[in-house]
Scaffold this active site. Structure first.
Site, PDB file in Angstrom:
ATOM      1  N   GLU A 262       2.774   2.249 -16.046  1.00  0.00           N
ATOM      2  CA  GLU A 262       2.922   3.362 -15.014  1.00  0.00           C
ATOM      3  C   GLU A 262       4.304   3.605 -14.433  1.00  0.00           C
ATOM      4  O   GLU A 262       4.422   4.374 -13.488  1.00  0.00           O
ATOM      5  CB  GLU A 262       1.937   2.876 -13.802  1.00  0.00           C
ATOM      6  CG  GLU A 262       0.462   2.785 -14.264  1.00  0.00           C
ATOM      7  CD  GLU A 262      -0.395   2.516 -12.827  1.00  0.00           C
ATOM      8  OE1 GLU A 262       0.181   2.386 -11.711  1.00  0.00           O
ATOM      9  OE2 GLU A 262      -1.526   2.348 -13.025  1.00  0.00           O
TER      10      GLU A 262
ATOM     11  N   GLU B  49       3.508  -1.455  -5.803  1.00  0.00           N
ATOM     12  CA  GLU B  49       2.293  -1.898  -6.697  1.00  0.00           C
ATOM     13  C   GLU B  49       2.248  -0.722  -7.650  1.00  0.00           C
ATOM     14  O   GLU B  49       1.360   0.287  -7.411  1.00  0.00           O
ATOM     15  CB  GLU B  49       1.030  -2.009  -5.765  1.00  0.00           C
ATOM     16  CG  GLU B  49       0.041  -2.916  -6.111  1.00  0.00           C
ATOM     17  CD  GLU B  49      -0.598  -2.326  -7.205  1.00  0.00           C
ATOM     18  OE1 GLU B  49      -0.156  -1.765  -8.515  1.00  0.00           O
ATOM     19  OE2 GLU B  49      -2.031  -2.412  -7.433  1.00  0.00           O
TER      20      GLU B  49
END
Length: 621
Positions: free
Chosen positions: A153, A144
């Site tokens: 990210e 995730e």
């Protein structure tokens, strides 16, 4: 151990040295994180759980042991799901040490310590081998690592490294695939977040127009995405120029590349207009068949709008084309999605990019400096003609303007009191009768019930059958630090709420006089007029340009009968959350008043506050 930290004070403009705990930054990171929001995202949790169960079953059906690599484990939730689904062992990677320590405790409390190993490293530092962190490669990859932009990210480099060094070839992956979607629109409102519009001023000589500098007009803008709650943008604020276009997909079960690339989609515009903005979002499929899907689609593109899951950790993206381009209904054009290892951006081409030698995947760079200085809401604020008209009306009555209370260093509404400190610094240079505008400001407060925003500060307790109270306790300890007790900024036009009280003026600041040497303190109570759960207090500033003209950074008009609020879309308001009402299992209670103590400290420019719910029903007779 205590350490000294330098901090630029946004209100006074001075640099201060403060003594802080050595773990101060960690606590701030935890206190302002989205961990609670993710744990409350039931749609995300259940889709991951279903995908993990299916992946473990496929590996078991092949007669293999299910060995899981969980990158970015956080609380360890997905690893615990994997073990519950039958995985033989999980290697849970978490680079943030406070979170890794919490994951160890959560895993132990839930009885999975013999099946889950928490590794406090970046995934690119994990080793495989007899003396490594993992004895062998995993055959199930769970991650995730996504943000609103999907890859912001560092998901692509992490996947690229994992496939090369940490997982088996043709491993199972949860999620299995991600797809990014785009829709081209024309929107004056959203375009106002990126470009400066001409300013129209009515004078005795007729209308005068202030034209923005050509450097700003021609600038391609900042490459950064603007992530917002797109569901709060009215469909009347934009014209759709294209269908929803699947731009590109990433298969996480195979080798992933983080190299720069571009993806092209030809389409025929649905209407003629000016192509200005690309709205974008993504979905993730948890299984190879695509039967288990978690989507970020806004309501008009959602397969079942009634089943929309509110979330703040994943929203939708607004991208601005370098320049607006006219398009003609039915005349084919090409939308190009570019990306590198961390960012996505878009361009529009009239001919096939493969035949256009001028196309290149380089990110747009601001060369006018305005996009580096101002954020998106600031562009919108400058372009707000109604606001401009208020200033013009006030200017007709004064002979001197000192300035506008807006500063890029401001986070909370009262940080713009820096204007007062600047005005004080030049006090000796002001002649008799000099007019200061704005002449004053007021701090207002409103007790509210949020539709969804309360979730980001609400304890989770039990998440999909797993005890995560340790995470709740860690966040609570982080929130006990000094700065984390304060109000926090939020653009409330994106987060619907109901006013349970009437707006109440708390403090007034007289800019006609210098900053006073003594603190200014206010105590009182706010009466709740509407039923509901009091989640917190919203605070904002109102600037009194003259006695008859006021500009609000908060409420733009009185709340409707049911309390629905209309907030200034160009400003962030401050939210002071009540910890006692953020538990979703708590009863509504009988609170009728909120008592408060608010104090302005001139020496530091800080405003300290305490708001307390009264749990006693007042006698209504």
């Amino acid at each position: 151990m205590r350490i000294f930290c330098g901090r630029a004070n946004p209100t006074t403009g001075s640099v201060e040295w403060l003594e802080e705990d050595e773990h101060y930054d960690y606590h701030q990171e935890i206190a302002r994180s989205s961990y609670a929001d993710m744990l409350h995202d039931k749609d995300r949790n259940m889709k991951y759980y279903q995908g993990i169960q299916a992946a473990v079953s496929r590996v078991k059906d092949r007669g293999q042991k299910a060995l899981v690599l969980d990158i970015g484990t956080g609380t360890g939730l997905l690893s615990m799901m994997a073990v519950t689904a039958g995985a033989d062992f999980c290697y849970a990677i978490e680079v943030f040490k406070p979170m890794a320590d919490a994951a160890v405790k959560i895993v132990e409390k839930n009885g999975f310590s013999d099946k889950i190993k928490v590794i406090n490293k970046h995934s690119t530092e994990v080793t495989v081998g007899p003396d490594g962190d993992m004895p062998c490669r995993a055959n199930i990859l769970i991650t995730e690592l996504f943000d609103t932009e999907l890859i912001g990210e560092g998901a692509l480099p992490s996947y690229e490294h994992a496939h090369r060094h940490l997982v088996q070839e043709n491993c199972e992956a949860v999620p299995h695939r991600a797809t990014i979607y785009a829709q081209l629109v024309e929107s004056r409102r959203m375009w106002s977040w990126n470009k400066l519009f001409p300013i129209r001023v009515q004078t005795s000589h007729g209308e005068q127009v202030i034209v923005p500098p050509s450097e700003v007009e021609q600038c391609p803008g900042a490459p950064s995405v603007y992530d917002i709650q797109l569901n709060q943008v009215s469909p009347t604020d934009f014209t759709v120029l294209s269908n929803v276009l699947p731009m590109f997909s990433v298969d996480f079960s195979k080798q992933v590349s983080s190299s720069a690339a571009c993806h092209i989609r030809q389409f025929e515009p649905l209407a003629s207009g000016r192509a200005q903005v690309v709205l974008s979002w993504w979905d993730i499929e948890m299984d190879p068949e695509g039967k288990i899907k978690c989507t970020m689609a806004p309501f008009w593109a959602h397969s079942d709008p009634k089943e929309l899951q509110w979330r703040d950790h994943w929203m939708q993206c607004v991208y601005f084309l370098p320049q607006e381009e006219p398009v003609i209904q039915g005349s084919a054009v090409f939308l190009v999605a570019h990306h590198d290892d961390y960012c996505v951006w878009y361009s529009l081409q009239r001919t096939s990019p493969e035949k256009n030698e001028s196309i290149h995947p380089g990110r747009p760079v601001c060369d006018c400096q305005a996009h580096l200085l101002w954020n998106r809401p600031r562009f919108g604020e400058i372009n707000d003609q109604d606001r401009t008209d208020q200033y013009i009306q006030a200017l007709r009555t004064v002979s001197l303007l000192l300035g506008e209370p807006f500063f890029t260093t401001s986070l909370l509404p009262w940080h713009n009191l820096f204007f007062w400190y600047v005005r004080t610094a030049v006090d000796q240079h002001l002649g008799p009768g000099a007019v200061v505008m704005p002449q004053a400001a007021s701090l207002y407060a409103l007790v509210v019930e949020f539709r969804d925003l309360w979730r980001i500060r609400s304890p989770c307790g039990d998440c999909e059958g797993f005890d995560v109270h340790i995470m709740d306790d860690m966040i609570k300890r982080a929130l006990d630090f000094r700065e984390s007790k304060e109000a926090e900024p939020h653009p409330l036009w994106e987060y619907p709420c109901r006013g349970l009280s009437e707006p109440q003026q708390i403090l007034t600041f007289d800019f006609r006089q210098p900053v006073p040497p003594q603190p200014v303190r206010a105590e009182g109570s706010i009466e709740l007029r509407r039923p509901g759960k009091s989640h917190g207090v919203v605070l904002w500033m109102e600037y009194h340009l003259t006695q008859d003209s006021t500009v609000s950074t908060g409420l733009l008009k009185p709340a409707e009968d049911k309390g629905d609020c209309c907030w200034n879309p160009h400003c962030k308001q401050a939210v002071y959350f009540f910890s006692t009402t953020l538990d979703p299992s708590a009863p509504l209670g009988g609170s009728r008043t909120v008592s408060y103590t608010v104090e302005f400290h001139p020496h530091t420019g800080d405003i300290t506050m305490d708001f307390t719910l009264s749990d006693t029903l007042e006698d209504e007779h």
